[in-house]
Design a protein around this motif. Structure first.
Motif, PDB file in Angstrom:
ATOM      1  N   GLN A  19       0.700  -1.103  -0.314  1.00  0.00           N
ATOM      2  CA  GLN A  19      -0.727   0.174   0.049  1.00  0.00           C
ATOM      3  C   GLN A  19       0.958   0.996  -0.072  1.00  0.00           C
ATOM      4  OE1 GLN A  19      -2.734   0.036   3.642  1.00  0.00           O
ATOM      5  NE2 GLN A  19      -4.192  -2.234   2.520  1.00  0.00           N
ATOM      6  N   GLU A  20       0.603   1.987  -1.314  1.00  0.00           N
ATOM      7  CA  GLU A  20       1.381   3.899  -0.996  1.00  0.00           C
ATOM      8  C   GLU A  20       1.014   4.418   0.130  1.00  0.00           C
ATOM      9  OE1 GLU A  20       0.774   5.258  -4.565  1.00  0.00           O
ATOM     10  OE2 GLU A  20       0.776   3.761  -5.571  1.00  0.00           O
ATOM     11  N   ALA A  21       2.728   4.926   0.753  1.00  0.00           N
ATOM     12  CA  ALA A  21       2.104   6.182   1.776  1.00  0.00           C
ATOM     13  C   ALA A  21       1.418   7.042   0.639  1.00  0.00           C
ATOM     14  CB  ALA A  21       3.685   6.688   1.629  1.00  0.00           C
ATOM     15  N   PRO A  22       0.619   7.637   1.964  1.00  0.00           N
ATOM     16  CA  PRO A  22      -0.245   8.853   1.791  1.00  0.00           C
ATOM     17  C   PRO A  22       1.344  10.162   0.964  1.00  0.00           C
ATOM     18  CG  PRO A  22      -1.176   9.113   3.645  1.00  0.00           C
ATOM     19  CD  PRO A  22       0.117   7.542   3.012  1.00  0.00           C
ATOM     20  N   LYS A  23       0.679  10.456  -0.235  1.00  0.00           N
ATOM     21  CA  LYS A  23       1.328  11.046  -0.661  1.00  0.00           C
ATOM     22  C   LYS A  23       1.035  13.059  -0.108  1.00  0.00           C
ATOM     23  CE  LYS A  23       0.389  10.126  -5.674  1.00  0.00           C
ATOM     24  NZ  LYS A  23      -0.156  10.704  -6.704  1.00  0.00           N
ATOM     25  N   ASP A  24       2.429  13.633   0.019  1.00  0.00           N
ATOM     26  CA  ASP A  24       2.870  14.605   0.365  1.00  0.00           C
ATOM     27  C   ASP A  24       2.968  15.943  -0.388  1.00  0.00           C
ATOM     28  OD1 ASP A  24       5.613  14.378  -0.540  1.00  0.00           O
ATOM     29  OD2 ASP A  24       6.613  14.255   1.091  1.00  0.00           O
ATOM     30  N   TYR A  25       1.953  15.499  -1.423  1.00  0.00           N
ATOM     31  CA  TYR A  25       2.155  17.020  -2.382  1.00  0.00           C
ATOM     32  C   TYR A  25       0.872  17.041  -3.469  1.00  0.00           C
ATOM     33  CZ  TYR A  25       3.653  12.753  -5.192  1.00  0.00           C
ATOM     34  OH  TYR A  25       3.569  11.810  -5.774  1.00  0.00           O
ATOM     35  N   VAL A  26       0.445  17.700  -3.860  1.00  0.00           N
ATOM     36  CA  VAL A  26      -0.881  17.840  -4.786  1.00  0.00           C
ATOM     37  C   VAL A  26      -0.632  17.419  -6.287  1.00  0.00           C
ATOM     38  CG1 VAL A  26      -2.206  19.426  -5.197  1.00  0.00           C
ATOM     39  CG2 VAL A  26      -1.463  20.086  -3.193  1.00  0.00           C
ATOM     40  N   THR A  27      -0.901  16.180  -6.913  1.00  0.00           N
ATOM     41  CA  THR A  27      -0.739  16.479  -8.137  1.00  0.00           C
ATOM     42  C   THR A  27      -2.026  17.435  -9.158  1.00  0.00           C
ATOM     43  OG1 THR A  27       0.184  14.258  -8.036  1.00  0.00           O
ATOM     44  CG2 THR A  27      -0.935  15.006 -10.281  1.00  0.00           C
ATOM     45  N   LEU A  28      -1.705  17.751 -10.632  1.00  0.00           N
ATOM     46  CA  LEU A  28      -2.456  18.791 -10.510  1.00  0.00           C
ATOM     47  C   LEU A  28      -2.259  19.008 -12.263  1.00  0.00           C
ATOM     48  CD1 LEU A  28      -4.770  21.184 -10.412  1.00  0.00           C
ATOM     49  CD2 LEU A  28      -2.759  22.887 -10.274  1.00  0.00           C
ATOM     50  N   SER A  29      -3.311  18.346 -12.902  1.00  0.00           N
ATOM     51  CA  SER A  29      -3.567  18.235 -14.046  1.00  0.00           C
ATOM     52  C   SER A  29      -4.739  18.295 -14.737  1.00  0.00           C
ATOM     53  CB  SER A  29      -2.980  16.692 -14.733  1.00  0.00           C
ATOM     54  OG  SER A  29      -4.553  15.946 -13.500  1.00  0.00           O
ATOM     55  N   GLY A  30      -4.437  17.986 -15.865  1.00  0.00           N
ATOM     56  CA  GLY A  30      -5.566  18.504 -17.043  1.00  0.00           C
ATOM     57  C   GLY A  30      -5.250  18.810 -18.793  1.00  0.00           C
ATOM     58  N   LYS A  52       3.526  24.776 -16.822  1.00  0.00           N
ATOM     59  CA  LYS A  52       3.944  24.123 -18.278  1.00  0.00           C
ATOM     60  C   LYS A  52       1.938  24.106 -18.969  1.00  0.00           C
ATOM     61  CE  LYS A  52       6.238  22.677 -22.377  1.00  0.00           C
ATOM     62  NZ  LYS A  52       6.111  24.163 -23.570  1.00  0.00           N
ATOM     63  N   VAL A  53       1.662  24.921 -19.855  1.00  0.00           N
ATOM     64  CA  VAL A  53       1.179  24.350 -20.611  1.00  0.00           C
ATOM     65  C   VAL A  53       0.997  23.979 -21.690  1.00  0.00           C
ATOM     66  CG1 VAL A  53      -1.174  24.930 -21.595  1.00  0.00           C
ATOM     67  CG2 VAL A  53      -1.365  25.552 -19.279  1.00  0.00           C
ATOM     68  N   ASN A  54       0.672  22.195 -22.232  1.00  0.00           N
ATOM     69  CA  ASN A  54       1.240  22.089 -23.839  1.00  0.00           C
ATOM     70  C   ASN A  54       0.577  22.771 -25.352  1.00  0.00           C
ATOM     71  OD1 ASN A  54       3.433  20.601 -22.190  1.00  0.00           O
ATOM     72  ND2 ASN A  54       1.799  18.806 -21.990  1.00  0.00           N
ATOM     73  N   THR A  55       1.391  22.824 -25.890  1.00  0.00           N
ATOM     74  CA  THR A  55       0.430  22.930 -27.547  1.00  0.00           C
ATOM     75  C   THR A  55      -1.030  22.284 -27.423  1.00  0.00           C
ATOM     76  OG1 THR A  55       1.510  21.322 -28.805  1.00  0.00           O
ATOM     77  CG2 THR A  55       2.203  23.965 -28.508  1.00  0.00           C
ATOM     78  N   ASP A  56      -1.526  20.822 -27.004  1.00  0.00           N
ATOM     79  CA  ASP A  56      -2.588  20.611 -27.079  1.00  0.00           C
ATOM     80  C   ASP A  56      -3.158  20.692 -25.982  1.00  0.00           C
ATOM     81  OD1 ASP A  56      -0.922  19.198 -24.821  1.00  0.00           O
ATOM     82  OD2 ASP A  56      -1.424  16.978 -25.587  1.00  0.00           O
ATOM     83  N   GLY A  57      -3.417  22.107 -25.107  1.00  0.00           N
ATOM     84  CA  GLY A  57      -4.060  22.475 -23.927  1.00  0.00           C
ATOM     85  C   GLY A  57      -3.703  21.288 -22.251  1.00  0.00           C
ATOM     86  N   SER A  58      -3.259  20.125 -22.696  1.00  0.00           N
ATOM     87  CA  SER A  58      -3.194  19.722 -21.635  1.00  0.00           C
ATOM     88  C   SER A  58      -1.959  19.906 -20.662  1.00  0.00           C
ATOM     89  CB  SER A  58      -2.703  17.738 -22.086  1.00  0.00           C
ATOM     90  OG  SER A  58      -1.139  17.885 -22.541  1.00  0.00           O
ATOM     91  N   PHE A  59      -1.836  19.742 -19.423  1.00  0.00           N
ATOM     92  CA  PHE A  59      -0.610  19.978 -18.465  1.00  0.00           C
ATOM     93  C   PHE A  59      -0.875  18.746 -17.176  1.00  0.00           C
ATOM     94  CE2 PHE A  59      -4.859  21.889 -17.103  1.00  0.00           C
ATOM     95  CZ  PHE A  59      -4.298  21.491 -15.499  1.00  0.00           C
ATOM     96  N   SER A  60       0.660  18.653 -16.261  1.00  0.00           N
ATOM     97  CA  SER A  60       0.886  18.056 -15.291  1.00  0.00           C
ATOM     98  C   SER A  60       1.645  18.552 -14.605  1.00  0.00           C
ATOM     99  CB  SER A  60       0.727  16.197 -15.864  1.00  0.00           C
ATOM    100  OG  SER A  60       0.605  15.985 -14.493  1.00  0.00           O
ATOM    101  N   ASP A  61       1.485  18.515 -13.455  1.00  0.00           N
ATOM    102  CA  ASP A  61       2.791  19.111 -12.395  1.00  0.00           C
ATOM    103  C   ASP A  61       2.278  18.336 -10.968  1.00  0.00           C
ATOM    104  OD1 ASP A  61       5.283  20.036 -11.833  1.00  0.00           O
ATOM    105  OD2 ASP A  61       4.754  22.303 -12.897  1.00  0.00           O
ATOM    106  N   THR A  62       3.242  18.247  -9.983  1.00  0.00           N
ATOM    107  CA  THR A  62       2.966  18.795  -8.788  1.00  0.00           C
ATOM    108  C   THR A  62       2.974  19.936  -8.271  1.00  0.00           C
ATOM    109  OG1 THR A  62       4.853  17.503  -8.097  1.00  0.00           O
ATOM    110  CG2 THR A  62       2.993  16.065  -8.847  1.00  0.00           C
TER     111      THR A  62
END
Length: 333
Positions: A19-30, A52-62
């Motif tokens: 079981q993974e330990a709770p993440k100590d960060y936020v993941t924000l994507s979309g 950074k927002v990619n040319t197709d409008g996608s992004f993901s970071d923590t």
């Protein structure tokens, strides 16, 4: 039997280890359709993260955060987000209809979908201009109705943690008090119309000497309350110059009063010189008497006084507002 229990125990132990330990960060994507910028900015009192927002409008970071409310910027568009380490948020929005289309999925989506709905509700319920100019009874009725609608939305939203609910209830109370304070201030400002203006005395004049409001009797006086650090104030400068030029030689004085702190005195003098500010340029020397009398809590603020020293408008139109020239024309200035 003991052997079977031993095997089961080992299996459970191994399962627990996986079981993974709770993440100590936020993941924000979309995905952002029609983005206004090539990046998103997460900020609170300062910029926390640029994504950074990619040319197709996608992004993901923590990002690591202190639990609480933040602002997410896409160029000129902005929205409130509630972030907590462990959240895994996926955002979807069309920037052409930002507030109307923003939705969240994933861990933490309940709080943030609530905030998106709350923003739309606030936009539909609270007409700030109408609130500030209504009578006390109407103001109280509208404010209580809005407060009740926000509470209904909060109560109807499932999956919210107790800390978030407590924060929203506290914010609702603060908003109510703030609007009530703004209303009282606005009413006090409106009540000044036609009455003798509060006065300033012996403010330093950039051109030399000291100037008081009484020195300007016999002419209309249009006062700009500003400061060198104020961005919106500086944006009005070109418009103010145009108005001053258009009414040069007319029975009106244009007075700019800097409410900068004393340690910005040299900055004030430099800005007056570099930007070639015209009219009467005064420095208040941290004297708050005049500003407090006019209930000034934000700048720029413009005041119009008649030749007898009475208030025409304690919150006059800005130079960038065409209504100012209309007002001057009505007064035959």
């Amino acid at each position: 039997m003991k052997k079977l229990l031993y095997i089961v125990s080992i299996a459970l132990l191994l399962g627990a280890c996986k079981q993974e330990a709770p993440k100590d960060y936020v993941t924000l994507s979309g995905i952002i359709k029609n983005p206004n910028s090539d990046s998103l900015i997460v900020a609170q009192r300062s910029i926390l993260k640029t994504i950074k927002v990619n040319t197709d409008g996608s992004f993901s970071d923590t990002l690591k955060v202190e639990t609480g409310s933040y602002i997410l910027f896409d160029g000129k568009e902005r929205t409130s987000v509630y972030l907590k380490n462990g959240y895994d948020l996926n955002l979807s929005v069309d920037a052409k209809e930002f507030d109307e289309t923003i939705t969240y999925n994933g861990i933490g989506s309940e709080a943030n979908n609530y905030l998106a709905k709350k923003a739309l509700l606030e936009e539909g319920l609270i007409n700030y201009e109408a609130l500030m100019t209504s009578d006390k009874s109407s103001f109280d009725k509208q404010l209580n109705a809005a407060k009740n609608e926000f509470k209904l939305l909060l109560d109807a939203t499932k999956g919210l943690d107790s800390a978030f609910i407590a924060s929203e209830e506290k914010e609702s109370e603060m908003m109510t008090k703030q609007l009530a304070s703004m209303f009282d201030g606005k009413q006090a400002i409106l009540a000044m119309k036609g009455k003798e203006s509060p006065k300033f005395t012996d403010y330093e004049n950039y051109a030399g000497g000291l100037t008081s409001l009484d020195d300007l009797k016999g002419k209309y006086v249009y006062i700009d309350m500003w400061a060198t650090w104020c961005g919106p104030c500086k944006k009005e400068i070109p418009f103010l110059k145009e108005v001053e030029k258009a009414y040069h030689g007319k029975p009106i004085e244009f007075v700019s009063i800097s409410i900068d702190r004393q340690n910005a005195y040299d900055t004030w003098r430099s800005m007056v010189k570099e930007k070639e500010l015209s009219g009467i340029q005064l420095f208040a020397k941290e004297d708050k008497t005049f500003a407090d009398a006019y209930k000034i809590t934000g700048i720029p603020r413009f005041i119009l006084i008649d030749p007898q020293g009475n208030v025409i408008d304690a919150d006059a139109p800005r130079p960038s507002d065409e209504e100012l020239k209309s007002l001057f024309n009505e007064l035959n200035i």
